[in-house]
Scaffold this active site. Structure first.
Site, PDB file in Angstrom:
ATOM      1  N   SER A 579       0.836  -1.204   0.000  1.00  0.00           N
ATOM      2  CA  SER A 579       0.000   0.000   0.000  1.00  0.00           C
ATOM      3  C   SER A 579       0.863   1.244   0.000  1.00  0.00           C
ATOM      4  O   SER A 579       2.006   1.222   0.498  1.00  0.00           O
ATOM      5  CB  SER A 579      -0.920   0.018   1.224  1.00  0.00           C
ATOM      6  OG  SER A 579      -1.585   1.258   1.352  1.00  0.00           O
ATOM      7  N   TYR A 592      -2.892  -0.201  10.592  1.00  0.00           N
ATOM      8  CA  TYR A 592      -2.842  -0.574   9.174  1.00  0.00           C
ATOM      9  C   TYR A 592      -1.547  -0.093   8.530  1.00  0.00           C
ATOM     10  O   TYR A 592      -0.855  -0.856   7.847  1.00  0.00           O
ATOM     11  CB  TYR A 592      -4.053   0.029   8.446  1.00  0.00           C
ATOM     12  CG  TYR A 592      -4.109  -0.295   6.971  1.00  0.00           C
ATOM     13  CD1 TYR A 592      -4.511  -1.548   6.533  1.00  0.00           C
ATOM     14  CD2 TYR A 592      -3.769   0.668   6.021  1.00  0.00           C
ATOM     15  CE1 TYR A 592      -4.567  -1.842   5.172  1.00  0.00           C
ATOM     16  CE2 TYR A 592      -3.820   0.391   4.663  1.00  0.00           C
ATOM     17  CZ  TYR A 592      -4.224  -0.873   4.244  1.00  0.00           C
ATOM     18  OH  TYR A 592      -4.270  -1.160   2.900  1.00  0.00           O
TER      19      TYR A 592
END
Length: 702
Positions: A579, A592
């Protein structure tokens, strides 16, 4: 309805009545029924035809036209577009220019001068075999029961006695114009016969209608099968009785999964191969028998069998209870077996080749026998491997029947070579489409039943790979499987339920990949989830879930896949879907974002460690892939919208506007990035990060 024991009667009078008056439609109907039963003929095997009266488009006169399965077709799936249509009189008039059997191949080009329907398929080498017989409907089939008699040492005598002279006999000969003439001669000498047995090859039957032809074929095959059944055991145990016993089913599957990647590595020494495994009872009866060594080296009899399975199988000498966990020891033991096979194949080629023979092809075996466990087939794709396996099962059935009533005879080596390296077969191979970029590759994409994962798996399948779809959600997985089968066919996909935090499920998924395809080449760690909360609102359960799925899951899947990749010894790819958040700090993202950063560095560490094994490890960094993505479920969208002070509905536009390219990112964009790493142009690239985020300057790696 007629009842048969050894073949299946599938004729439906209502369906056939609806086709009445259209002989070509009835030909297709009959062909599809016959091809649906593998005891009658295997995939791509056999040929069917019909003759009709039609109007010549040039003269308007009534002419006889033969419609016949075209080159390379399959009667089980045959459509009108797969038929060739030829003027019968022109085809027969080619006899006037036929220069003899030494010039057989030149006749194939002349078939083109006989074509009636210019949009029809190219005629096959079997065309004159049907053209020189006068019957309206003709079947040329490869039934196991008939070939068992045709391949028996006393086949001609057995045929005469079994059918009382109503089935003729023509000795083995390669298909072509001369064989067509011999079939006509056989009929002229025996005008009342209902069919012809071709030595070692197959069966010709006919009828005045599609139904009469269908019934004639079934009745002759049924009679052959009945005769074999009546004789099984009279000469003693089948295949000389059992030499070793089979392992229990679960142990056979476990051992097959362990050894398949090793075998695949050896078989892929020239190009990547895909595998197929079977432990069908018929296979086990043969490979565990006392007669295995005697019969296996003889090879097959029917040329269609031989073309798919090669000169002979490789029989593994490794014990059925050997320790397969010591991969290097197993490889060392198998090395000599494969070298012996390659030398045998080279010797066969050198001793049989002609001045104009094509160059030697892949020297590795197609069929590999593991007594007590099962049989493997390896070929350029899954369908070809599966079909090769099916053909060898047919060959086993033939050997079983021939040995029961006489003794089995195989094609002489020179005849076999002349079929395998036939210039017409070589021309057919040269006309085949160029392999796609990922042909011969096996891909496992975690979380591939939807969203980014499904887009990646779909891209890989489009480019020729076979894929192991997996997901925690069984219903979603089943739906994805149906979609992939509809798009790519049943041979392109297998499935496994997979939670990446559970090591036993990871091992089970890789076992499925090994059993179904032979191993794995591309592993994409895509499975994920997201939680967006402030640091005060984060709870330990959130943290543990994120790190278990994203970091631990990536580690466990890569670790397990590494064992398979190293067992194959042909390199491979690991791609980790990370990501932008691995590089960019933002609010409400402690769990996250830090887990993604761990994934990114773990990728670098794996790249550094696995490079010596030619295993490439690369990263794709998406951002804001909203379409069809599970990551936006569970409050993530609300959390991100809250962090940016906007509504959920405004998120897609917000994310696009903050990028340099002002683009919305879609799952297919991530799929394309993954393909860039594995498609062949970046084979010397590892440890890289490819951002697919529309351009976020803060996420630039350098």
């Amino acid at each position: 309805m007629k009842t048969f024991k050894h073949v299946e009667y599938l004729w439906d009078d209502d369906k056939a009545s609806a086709l009445e008056g259209d002989e070509v439609a009835l030909l297709l109907y009959r062909s599809n029924l016959l091809g649906a039963d593998l005891r009658i003929t295997n995939y791509g095997g056999g040929n069917t035809s019909c003759k009709v009266i039609d109007k010549d488009p040039l003269t308007g006169e009534a002419v006889e036209v033969m419609w016949i399965k075209g080159s390379g077709g399959d009667i089980g799936t045959l459509k009108k577009s797969g038929l060739a249509a030829l003027y019968v009189d022109r085809l027969r008039n080619l006899e006037n220019v036929y220069r003899g059997i030494e010039h057989e191949d030149e006749m194939v080009e002349l078939f083109n001068h006989c074509i009636f329907d210019l949009s029809s398929k190219a005629p096959s080498i079997d065309t004159p075999l049907h053209g020189f017989l006068p019957f309206k409907h003709i079947d040329h089939l490869h039934p196991d029961a008939a070939i068992a008699i045709a391949a028996a040492k006393d086949g001609k005598k057995i045929t005469e006695e079994l059918f009382g002279g109503s089935i003729g006999w023509v000795d083995w000969q390669r298909p072509g114009f001369d064989l067509g003439i011999k079939l006509r001669s056989c009929l002229e000498e025996n005008p009342n016969i209902r069919g012809i047995m071709l030595g070692s090859h197959g069966l010709f039957t006919w009828g005045d209608t599609a139904y009469a032809c269908y019934m004639n074929s079934l009745e002759v095959i049924e009679r052959c099968a009945e005769y074999l059944e009546q004789n099984y055991g009279k000469k003693g145990p089948v295949f000389g009785g059992e030499k070793i016993s089979s392992l229990p089913p679960n142990e056979r599957q476990a051992r097959a999964a362990k050894i398949a990647p090793i075998l695949r590595g050896f078989c892929s020494s020239e190009r990547n191969m895909i595998g197929h495994f079977t432990d069908d009872p018929k296979v086990l009866e043969f490979i565990n028998s006392n007669d295995l060594d005697r019969l296996a080296i003889m090879g097959t009899s029917c040329p269609d069998h031989f073309l798919r399975t090669k000169i002979q199988p490789l029989t593994l000498k490794i014990a059925k209870d050997a320790d397969l966990n010591d991969v290097e020891a197993v490889k060392a033991e198998l090395e000599s077996s494969f070298e012996e096979y390659r030398e045998l194949y080279s010797s066969y080629y050198e001793s049989c080749k002609h001045e104009n023979s094509p160059a030697i092809r892949d020297r590795n075996p197609v069929i590999i026998i593991y007594p007590g466990v099962g049989m493997f087939a390896f070929a350029k794709d899954k369908q070809t491997a599966r079909v090769a396996s099916e053909f060898y099962v047919n060959a086993i059935n033939v050997m079983r029947g021939a040995e029961a009533v006489s003794s089995y005879t195989a094609l002489p080596r020179q005849e076999a070579f002349d079929i395998e390296y036939w210039l017409l077969e070589e021309a057919k191979l040269q006309r085949m489409p160029k392999p796609k970029s990922l042909s011969g590759k096996i891909a496992l994409v975690t979380g591939s039943a939807g969203g980014i994962g499904k887009a990646i798996a779909k891209k890989f399948a489009e480019e020729g790979a076979v894929v192991l779809l997996n997901d925690m959600n069984e219903e979603r997985l089943a739906s994805a499987k149906d979609e992939f089968i509809a798009l790519f066919g049943k041979d392109a996909v297998a499935t496994a339920v997979l939670d990446v935090t559970q090591q036993d499920q990871i091992e089970s998924a890789l076992k499925t990949a090994a059993i179904e395809f032979g191993g794995v080449d591309i592993v994409v760690n895509n499975a994920g989830l997201s939680i967006s909360k402030t640091i005060e609102d984060h709870v330990q359960k959130d943290w543990d879930l994120l790190y278990n799925v994203l970091v631990k899951g990536q580690f466990l899947v890569t670790q397990a896949a590494t064992h398979v990749l190293k067992a194959q010894g042909i390199g491979g790819d690991v791609i980790n879907i990370v990501s932008k958040n691995a590089l960019v700090s933002g609010p409400n993202n402690a769990g996250y974002g830090s887990a993604k950063a761990a994934q990114l560095h773990l990728s670098r560490l794996n790249a550094a460690e696995l490079g010596m094994a030619k295993i490439r490890v690369n990263v794709v960094n998406p951002d804001a892939v909203i379409s069809d993505s599970n990551i936006w479920a569970g409050g993530w969208a609300e959390g991100r919208a809250k962090a940016y002070g906007i509504s959920v509905e405004e998120l897609p536009a917000y994310y696009a506007k903050r990028t340099l390219l002002n683009e919305i990112i879609l799952p297919v964009d991530i799929a394309n990035a993954c393909f860039a790493f594995v498609g062949g142009n970046l084979n010397k690239s590892t440890g890289n990060v490819l951002n697919v985020d529309g351009g976020v300057a803060m996420a630039f790696v350098r």
